[in-house]
Design an enzyme around this catalytic site. Structure first.
Site: not given
Ligand code: NAD
Length: 452
Positions: A11, A154-155, A253-256, A260, A263
């Protein structure tokens, strides 16, 4: 504007690069020095289509920089985003707020002049109050606002989701913060992305409600798929039949094999815990989580059934490991439960994934990794398609068949058609639709006559 993104994960890095692309000056800060070193060398720590180019062009233009220490960049910033992880706490599933709170404390100590601190991490409703309290405690004289701006990207499609969002949700309690947020997102206003200003708590809860709803859609169609198998109906047609109704919509709505990723599993769990704490339990979501947990393991049993009831001593080729295509993210991927279930049944597992194998090596044991789908299938007793990467959509079926010991294909994503596979001599099992080795004859409908 000067922006700091604390946390350069999926993110933080994507949002930071996109804000830079809008013309803002952005520093992405991460405590993980290896990540920052790699980014400085132009190497992406994650696989996300288009990200490398976006980062490189904005670094070159001088709008995007990386740091391990937030103090200098935060001092000059008008907006500081918290985009650190909020994983499920081991043991009880409550969202772990320790990274968010530590980041809040560090930001508080460094900020100088009016600063908007924005929680982009997914945090339980009310966490913004806690962030505000921490900053006030650290800097009693500080001039700041705390805003919630949950991320919905979305990733795999993160950049276009960020640049062309369905909506932007901003939970802000004061006008000064709202005007900073308006300025930050101005380029998207121009594209007419709907911006929803809400209270901070509303924004926080909106994120969880969105993910829980999407997870519910997935578990719903998965249960309907099971019923289709018992009754001889076809879940893909059912999904289309309901999805064309605008009130329902065709997406998710894609069954699978079950949801995972980084999020849905943790956010549904966290919502359940928050709701219980507030004595307003979300029983639908509780059921969704239970259905999904059972489903992943049930997929291993499906493979075992397709192999004649036992996989002991057999080799199973697993195609696709990541929780969805176009990412290398293995967090809570269904493949992990499926592989464990197969190994518990005595199978040897050989796997291939276009991008996820480096991550997967850290999470699975005694799995042999192959260089491509055909190598994975070499002398295997069955192939399981777990993640619908494009590379698996048009496999050379004759070549695949000649690689295999026995031509068994379990397609957990309904990529192939039963008649096509049967024509090529495969024993084919899919999800929620008639297949030659599926769940057998439909149940006698007279048993269900009362339903008529
Ligand atoms: N991945 C997704 O698709 C997605 C989508 C929407 C929301 N989110 C939310 O966004 C947030 C981050 O998710 P992500 O997938 O990017 O996580 P991630 O684990 O990929 O990245 C988090 C990063 O934060 C760093 N970090 C932690 N504490 C720190 C600090 N004090 N100072 C500096 N860096 C620090 C870590 O080293 C890590 O690189 C989560 O709450 C997640 O639920 C994620």
């Amino acid at each position: 504007m000067h922006i700091v993104m604390v946390g350069a994960g999926y993110v933080g890095l994507v949002s930071g690069a996109c804000f830079a692309d809008f013309g803002h000056s952005v520093t992405c800060v991460d405590k993980d020095a290896n990540k920052i070193d790699a980014l400085r060398r132009g190497e992406m720590p994650i696989f996300e289509p288009g990200l490398e180019h976006l980062v490189a062009s904005n670094v070159k233009a001088g709008r995007l920089a990386f740091a391990t220490d937030l103090r200098d960049p935060v001092r000059d910033a008008e907006a500081v985003f918290i985009a650190v992880g909020t994983p499920a706490r081991r043991g009880d599933g409550v969202a772990d707020m320790s990274y968010v709170r530590l980041a809040a404390r560090e930001i508080a100590a460094a900020m100088d002049g009016y600063t908007v601190v924005i929680t982009k991490s997914t945090v339980p409703v009310g966490e913004g109050d806690e962030v505000e309290r921490i900053i006030r405690e650290t800097r009693p004289e500080g001039d700041f606002s705390v805003v919630s701006n949950p991320e919905f990207l979305r990733e795999g499609a993160a950049i276009s989701d960020f640049k062309r969002p369905d909506r932007i949700v901003i939970g802000a309690e004061d006008e000064r913060a709202k005007s900073v947020m308006t300025e930050l997102y101005r380029p998207l206003y121009l594209n007419q992305a709907p911006v929803l200003f809400t209270s901070r708590r509303t924004a926080e809860l909106t994120k969880y409600a969105a993910n829980a709803f999407l997870a519910t859609k997935i578990s719903f169609i998965n249960e309907i798929a099971d019923l289709c198998e018992k009754t001889g109906a076809n879940v893909q047609d059912v999904a289309r039949g309901i999805g064309l109704d605008n009130r329902i919509g065709s997406k998710f709505l894609h069954a699978g094999p079950g949801y995972g990723g980084s999020c849905f599993p943790k956010d549904t769990l966290a919502l359940i815990k928050t709701a219980q704490d507030y004595e307003a339990p979300v029983r639908i979501v509780e059921t969704v989580v239970a259905v999904n947990d059972q489903r992943k393991r049930a997929m291993a049993r499906r493979v075992i059934a397709a192999c004649g009831g036992s996989v002991r001593g057999k080799t199973i080729a697993v195609l696709g490991l990541t929780f969805k295509p176009n990412t290398d993210d293995m967090r809570d991927a269904p493949s992990l439960s499926i592989i464990a279930g197969l190994q518990d049944g005595g199978a040897r597992v050989r796997a291939y994934d276009p991008e996820g194998m480096d991550q997967a090596r850290r999470l699975v044991h005694n799995v042999e990794f192959a260089a491509n789908a055909y190598e994975a299938a070499e002398r295997a007793d069955a192939v399981v398609l777990v993640t619908e990467w494009d590379a698996f959509r048009a496999l050379d079926l004759d070549r695949l068949k000649s690689s295999l010991n026995s031509p068994v294909l379990v397609d957990l994503r309904n990529v192939y058609r039963a008649d096509e596979l049967t024509k090529h001599g495969f024993t084919y099992t899919s999800i929620g639709q008639p297949s030659d080795s599926g769940s057998g004859e439909p149940a006698d409908s007279s048993l269900n006559a009362h339903a008529a």
